[in-house]
Write an enzyme that holds these catalytic residues in place. Sequence first.
Site, short mmCIF file in Angstrom:
data_model
loop_
_atom_site.label_atom_id
_atom_site.label_comp_id
_atom_site.label_asym_id
_atom_site.label_seq_id
_atom_site.Cartn_x
_atom_site.Cartn_y
_atom_site.Cartn_z
CB CYS A 86 -108.50 -60.57 67.19
SG CYS A 86 -108.83 -60.34 69.18
CE LYS A 373 -90.77 -80.97 55.34
NZ LYS A 373 -89.33 -80.70 55.23
#
Length: 517
Positions: A86, A373
């Site tokens: 982008c 995590k």
Amino acid sequence: MRPSDSLNKVLVLDFGAQYAHLICRRIRELGVYAELVPFDIEPEEILQKNAKGLVFSGGPRSVYSKGAPLPRKSIYDLGLPILGICYGLQALVHQNGGRVGRATKKEFGKAFVKVDRSSPLFAGLSEESTICWMSHGDAAEVLPSGYSSVGTSDNSPFAAIASGNQFAVQFHPEVTQTEKGMQILANFVFGVCRCERNWTPKIMIEDALEELAKKIGSSERVICALSGGIDSATTAELLRRVIGDRLYCVFVDHGLLRKGERIKIGSVFGEKMGSNLVVLDDSRVFLSKLKGVRDPEKKRQIIGSQFIQSFAKVSKKIGGIKWLAQGTLYTDIIESAKGASKHESKIKSHHNVAGLPKKLGFRLIEPLKDLYKDEVRAVASELGLPDALIKTHPFPGPGLAVRIIGEVTKVKLEICREASAIVEEELSKSGLYDNVWQAYAAVGDDLATGVLGDERRVGHVVIVRIVESKEAMTADWSRVPYSLLESISSRITNEVQHVTWVTYAISSKPPATIEPQ
Ligand code: XMP
């Protein structure tokens, strides 16, 4: 040298897109180490880091606007493979002699991109036309010399471009809405950069142990803040392996814990740590400091700062403590706006990052600060920590204070604790506990009318929140069976005093967050 220094590595230059870190995340999912670095990283540092490829992230600016972030021009001389995404595509075009302008037709959302499957970036794609996710107002108008188009959409002749080992796409391969996004990233990482899949829990551990040994002097003592969750437990276990009984674990009861949490901590760490485990009940201090405080950020600051004071109290007793170890994760740092980018916005001050007071009095050790995590869970499992602990849902450091909307009062605290326990119990009974990221009950000041027997009763509205997520940066509400919601609701209204209504939160993140405060 850390073991990961010799790993294949991809560096993601951060131009400030909210989800720039997602690119890292996806590459790591492929088993290759990826790291988010500032957009203006020096070429020498790139070489030092032993990068095998660079990704330019998206970003909110226009490349041609004054002061827009652009990479150092000399990094092109390194000859490393580049993938621009982008804004990254536009930066590549802009800096190499092409032209970028305001697009006549902006593209937001899904678009069909027709790709050239003979390009290494699109090798092995089953279809020529693939759904991609676009979000741009600017577009490349003229390509730099040597570049050609390898992908087009209805609105853009340059949806993907290539020149040698440099590639760029106008769409976002890192988001799940781009159908073949992972395959495109894999093509870049393995096919173009020639990386090997070697980012494993074992390497993560070797890395962390080496770094800790280097950092902590041979006679220095460390206190590690335990929260009852997997992040701090993993931090403690890593430290224990490096410094043995020079590690002291401190569990501070701030009065905002889940039901039964304090008992659990004793059973998991008591034996391992012996007298080096200190449990400090400072609940009265925390709760009195929170009296009358309604603002969520203020609550977080108070808790973060009192945590440090409580640790200081303990460390003074132990004596000679220089270091405070915390189980800070990468996501805590990003959300607290303390990451690599100079452009990210603060979502909330995680107590262990932006909630810390300016003058700490300790030096910080955070061996997990680059991990997500699920990577920590993999490390914990490799370290042999108990499965029950690994699977425990994340729990915010500021505890129930961020699940209580507005002031923390005795009644709301009781409601939040009891109702949350019911949500977790019912979820476990239904066998769905391990399928979701977090499940709890929140409570605010809203009251609703109920009826008990023949009598009118006014009580609190409880919000049940059950979400699914991979790494907490995005989340969706869980479509649990109605029967489960029914049993949760009826148990809460029957068993928890002062509650008349139970609602279910059906907002995803974004636009909501996981915890209400
Ligand atoms: P949010 O609410 O920001 O939460 O969507 C993302 C994840 O982080 C947890 N969380 C925290 N964890 N200290 C922590 O250790 C904090 O201050 C904190 N705030 C939120 C939250 O439970 C979720 O898993």
